[in-house]
Design a protein around this motif. Structure first.
Motif, PDB file in Angstrom:
ATOM      1  N   MET A  95       0.832  -0.930   0.022  1.00 12.22           N
ATOM      2  CA  MET A  95       0.179  -0.035  -0.063  1.00 12.22           C
ATOM      3  C   MET A  95       0.871   1.353   0.000  1.00 12.22           C
ATOM      4  O   MET A  95       1.692   1.442   0.855  1.00 12.22           O
ATOM      5  CB  MET A  95      -1.059   0.078   1.335  1.00 12.22           C
ATOM      6  CG  MET A  95      -1.907  -1.368   1.227  1.00 12.22           C
ATOM      7  SD  MET A  95      -2.443  -1.888  -0.059  1.00 12.22           S
ATOM      8  CE  MET A  95      -3.623  -0.808  -0.549  1.00 12.22           C
ATOM      9  N   SER A  96       0.630   2.132  -0.966  1.00  9.36           N
ATOM     10  CA  SER A  96       1.444   3.062  -1.152  1.00  9.36           C
ATOM     11  C   SER A  96       1.093   4.385  -1.865  1.00  9.36           C
ATOM     12  O   SER A  96       0.446   4.373  -2.959  1.00  9.36           O
ATOM     13  CB  SER A  96       2.885   2.854  -2.255  1.00  9.36           C
ATOM     14  OG  SER A  96       3.532   3.809  -2.497  1.00  9.36           O
ATOM     15  N   GLY A 121       2.665  -0.030   4.857  1.00  7.24           N
ATOM     16  CA  GLY A 121       3.994   0.954   5.133  1.00  7.24           C
ATOM     17  C   GLY A 121       3.525   1.648   6.315  1.00  7.24           C
ATOM     18  O   GLY A 121       2.519   1.777   6.894  1.00  7.24           O
ATOM     19  N   GLU A 124       8.113   7.240   6.764  1.00  8.37           N
ATOM     20  CA  GLU A 124       8.348   7.774   5.388  1.00  8.37           C
ATOM     21  C   GLU A 124       8.142   6.802   4.284  1.00  8.37           C
ATOM     22  O   GLU A 124       8.003   7.086   2.931  1.00  8.37           O
ATOM     23  CB  GLU A 124       9.707   8.441   5.444  1.00  8.37           C
ATOM     24  CG  GLU A 124      10.005   9.672   6.095  1.00  8.37           C
ATOM     25  CD  GLU A 124       8.692  10.818   5.947  1.00  8.37           C
ATOM     26  OE1 GLU A 124       8.453  11.106   4.827  1.00  8.37           O
ATOM     27  OE2 GLU A 124       8.220  11.213   6.940  1.00  8.37           O
ATOM     28  N   ILE A 141      -4.661   4.182  -2.586  1.00  9.97           N
ATOM     29  CA  ILE A 141      -6.268   4.142  -2.600  1.00  9.97           C
ATOM     30  C   ILE A 141      -6.713   5.685  -2.864  1.00  9.97           C
ATOM     31  O   ILE A 141      -7.873   5.991  -2.603  1.00  9.97           O
ATOM     32  CB  ILE A 141      -6.833   3.606  -1.078  1.00  9.97           C
ATOM     33  CG1 ILE A 141      -6.368   4.262  -0.076  1.00  9.97           C
ATOM     34  CG2 ILE A 141      -6.603   2.038  -1.131  1.00  9.97           C
ATOM     35  CD1 ILE A 141      -7.439   3.913   1.021  1.00  9.97           C
ATOM     36  N   GLY A 142      -5.926   6.555  -3.300  1.00 11.59           N
ATOM     37  CA  GLY A 142      -6.130   7.747  -3.288  1.00 11.59           C
ATOM     38  C   GLY A 142      -5.100   8.814  -3.467  1.00 11.59           C
ATOM     39  O   GLY A 142      -4.198   8.549  -2.719  1.00 11.59           O
ATOM     40  N   TYR A 144      -4.108  11.309  -1.343  1.00 11.90           N
ATOM     41  CA  TYR A 144      -3.828  11.737  -0.249  1.00 11.90           C
ATOM     42  C   TYR A 144      -2.888  10.964   0.493  1.00 11.90           C
ATOM     43  O   TYR A 144      -2.925   9.727   0.150  1.00 11.90           O
ATOM     44  CB  TYR A 144      -5.464  11.861   0.458  1.00 11.90           C
ATOM     45  CG  TYR A 144      -6.144  10.621   0.352  1.00 11.90           C
ATOM     46  CD1 TYR A 144      -6.974  10.745  -0.720  1.00 11.90           C
ATOM     47  CD2 TYR A 144      -6.180   9.649   1.234  1.00 11.90           C
ATOM     48  CE1 TYR A 144      -7.836   9.393  -0.895  1.00 11.90           C
ATOM     49  CE2 TYR A 144      -6.718   8.619   0.967  1.00 11.90           C
ATOM     50  CZ  TYR A 144      -7.861   8.732  -0.063  1.00 11.90           C
ATOM     51  OH  TYR A 144      -8.609   7.295  -0.306  1.00 11.90           O
ATOM     52  N   LEU A 146      -2.049   8.728   3.942  1.00 13.33           N
ATOM     53  CA  LEU A 146      -2.557   8.296   5.094  1.00 13.33           C
ATOM     54  C   LEU A 146      -1.282   8.195   6.139  1.00 13.33           C
ATOM     55  O   LEU A 146      -0.193   8.134   5.534  1.00 13.33           O
ATOM     56  CB  LEU A 146      -3.090   6.788   5.172  1.00 13.33           C
ATOM     57  CG  LEU A 146      -4.510   7.092   3.990  1.00 13.33           C
ATOM     58  CD1 LEU A 146      -4.654   5.431   3.685  1.00 13.33           C
ATOM     59  CD2 LEU A 146      -5.577   7.451   4.895  1.00 13.33           C
ATOM     60  N   GLY A 148      -0.496   5.384   7.701  1.00  8.91           N
ATOM     61  CA  GLY A 148      -0.087   4.033   7.428  1.00  8.91           C
ATOM     62  C   GLY A 148      -0.827   3.357   6.702  1.00  8.91           C
ATOM     63  O   GLY A 148      -1.894   3.696   6.119  1.00  8.91           O
TER      64      GLY A 148
HETATM   65  N1  SAM Z   1       6.474   9.548   2.619  1.00  8.79           N
HETATM   66  C1  SAM Z   1       5.481   8.739   1.753  1.00  8.79           C
HETATM   67  C2  SAM Z   1       5.352   9.328   0.488  1.00  8.79           C
HETATM   68  O1  SAM Z   1       5.351  10.848   0.393  1.00  8.79           O
HETATM   69  O2  SAM Z   1       4.829   8.976  -0.596  1.00  8.79           O
HETATM   70  C3  SAM Z   1       4.237   8.540   2.667  1.00  8.79           C
HETATM   71  C4  SAM Z   1       4.463   7.701   3.637  1.00  8.79           C
HETATM   72  S1  SAM Z   1       2.902   7.519   4.569  1.00  8.79           S
HETATM   73  C5  SAM Z   1       2.945   8.538   5.830  1.00  8.79           C
HETATM   74  C6  SAM Z   1       3.106   5.784   5.576  1.00  8.79           C
HETATM   75  C7  SAM Z   1       2.562   4.705   4.707  1.00  8.79           C
HETATM   76  O3  SAM Z   1       1.106   5.073   4.640  1.00  8.79           O
HETATM   77  C8  SAM Z   1       2.783   4.410   3.250  1.00  8.79           C
HETATM   78  O4  SAM Z   1       4.246   3.728   3.416  1.00  8.79           O
HETATM   79  C9  SAM Z   1       1.666   3.591   2.939  1.00  8.79           C
HETATM   80  O5  SAM Z   1       1.812   2.085   3.154  1.00  8.79           O
HETATM   81  C10 SAM Z   1       0.442   4.264   3.525  1.00  8.79           C
HETATM   82  N2  SAM Z   1      -0.256   5.029   2.792  1.00  8.79           N
HETATM   83  C11 SAM Z   1      -0.282   6.431   2.753  1.00  8.79           C
HETATM   84  N3  SAM Z   1      -1.199   6.978   2.019  1.00  8.79           N
HETATM   85  C12 SAM Z   1      -1.667   5.894   1.065  1.00  8.79           C
HETATM   86  C13 SAM Z   1      -2.602   6.062   0.162  1.00  8.79           C
HETATM   87  N4  SAM Z   1      -3.079   7.139  -0.491  1.00  8.79           N
HETATM   88  N5  SAM Z   1      -2.595   4.721  -0.463  1.00  8.79           N
HETATM   89  C14 SAM Z   1      -2.179   3.490   0.071  1.00  8.79           C
HETATM   90  N6  SAM Z   1      -1.515   3.707   0.912  1.00  8.79           N
HETATM   91  C15 SAM Z   1      -1.095   4.767   1.557  1.00  8.79           C
END
Ligand code: SAM
Length: 245
Positions: A95-96, A121, A124, A141-142, A144, A146, A148
């Motif tokens: 998920m990313s 994840g 960062e 999933i969009g 924006y 999240l 995690g």
């Molecule tokens: N530094 C990353 C970036 O700017 O792309 C964001 C990391 S986020 C704070 C932490 C984790 O939340 C990601 O590794 C991912 O697994 C998950 N995550 C955050 N937003 C997501 C999204 N829109 N779809 C799927 N997973 C998400």
């Protein structure tokens, strides 16, 4: 070939207590309890090797936050794959937010397969080397961010599980809902007949099924054109009755 094993999701997370969470209630929860699908939630921290059970470290090159370590995550994935009765070939998802956006057609594919392994994840993000070494497919999933991947994984699993045979009754049929033909769903109404002075559209209580169907189609088309020009292009360019988003 008919797949006789239940659909299975393996989730790798630093917060296993978040599962099944919402997946334990309603349609997905009943299907989980009755064995239509199974869930193996694993704590990534169990794959840590030092006495502090460390899973993250500072980003190479500097910058804020922490990064999930490649060696720890790879060991967690390998241990999950080595568990008895796991499908030999299954999608491995990460998920990313920078992944390919999840669509209903990808959900259909995932629901039709043995079920995915999903990495959630945190921090960062994840060391790029494990993404490549374990062929992780990044899924968003969009647009924006999240905190995690757990909520994203829950959304993905929920979307798949409701499509598994026997999970949705006729009452919750997926055949006419949003994206079934690259169209958004038409507006729905129910009793009372009048709500704050607004009646249900006359045609829906006419009893004329053909007219109801064509009204719904026209409403779906108008909504899709107004709200989702991207879907509208797909719908318009495909032979009618064949589009699947
Ligand atoms: N530094 C990353 C970036 O700017 O792309 C964001 C990391 S986020 C704070 C932490 C984790 O939340 C990601 O590794 C991912 O697994 C998950 N995550 C955050 N937003 C997501 C999204 N829109 N779809 C799927 N997973 C998400």
């Amino acid at each position: 070939m008919t797949n006789l094993s239940p659909w299975h999701a393996t989730v790798l997370t630093l917060f296993p207590e978040m599962f099944p969470g919402p997946l334990g209630v309603s349609l997905a929860g009943k299907a989980l309890a009755s064995g239509v699908w199974t869930l193996d939630t694993r704590d990534i921290r169990d794959a840590a090797t030092d006495r502090h059970r460390s899973v993250d470290d500072t980003p190479a090159g500097g910058g804020p936050g922490m990064v999930l370590r490649a060696d720890v995550l790879a060991a967690a994935i390998d241990a999950a794959d080595a568990a008895p009765d796991r499908p030999k070939e299954r999608p491995r998802l990460l998920m990313s937010p920078r992944g390919r956006p999840l669509t209903q057609s990808r959900v259909r594919e995932l629901a039709a397969g043995p079920g995915p392994l999903i990495v959630c994840g945190r921090f960062e993000g994840v060391d790029q080397r494990v993404i490549e070494a374990r062929a992780l497919e990044e899924v968003s999933i969009g647009d924006y961010v999240l905190s995690g991947g757990e909520i994203a994984a829950i959304a993905l699993i929920d979307a798949c599980v409701r499509l598994l045979p026997g999970v949705m009754g006729k009452a919750e049929s997926a055949s006419e809902e949003s994206f079934s033909e690259s169209l958004l769903e038409y507006p729905q109404y129910t009793r009372p007949q009048a709500f704050e002075g607004q009646p249900i559209p006359e045609i829906l209580i006419s009893g004329d099924h053909a007219k109801v169907a064509s009204w719904r189609r026209a409403e779906s088309e108008a909504l899709t054109r107004a709200r989702r020009p991207d879907l509208w292009v797909t719908y318009e360019s495909a032979p009618k009755g064949t589009t699947k988003e």
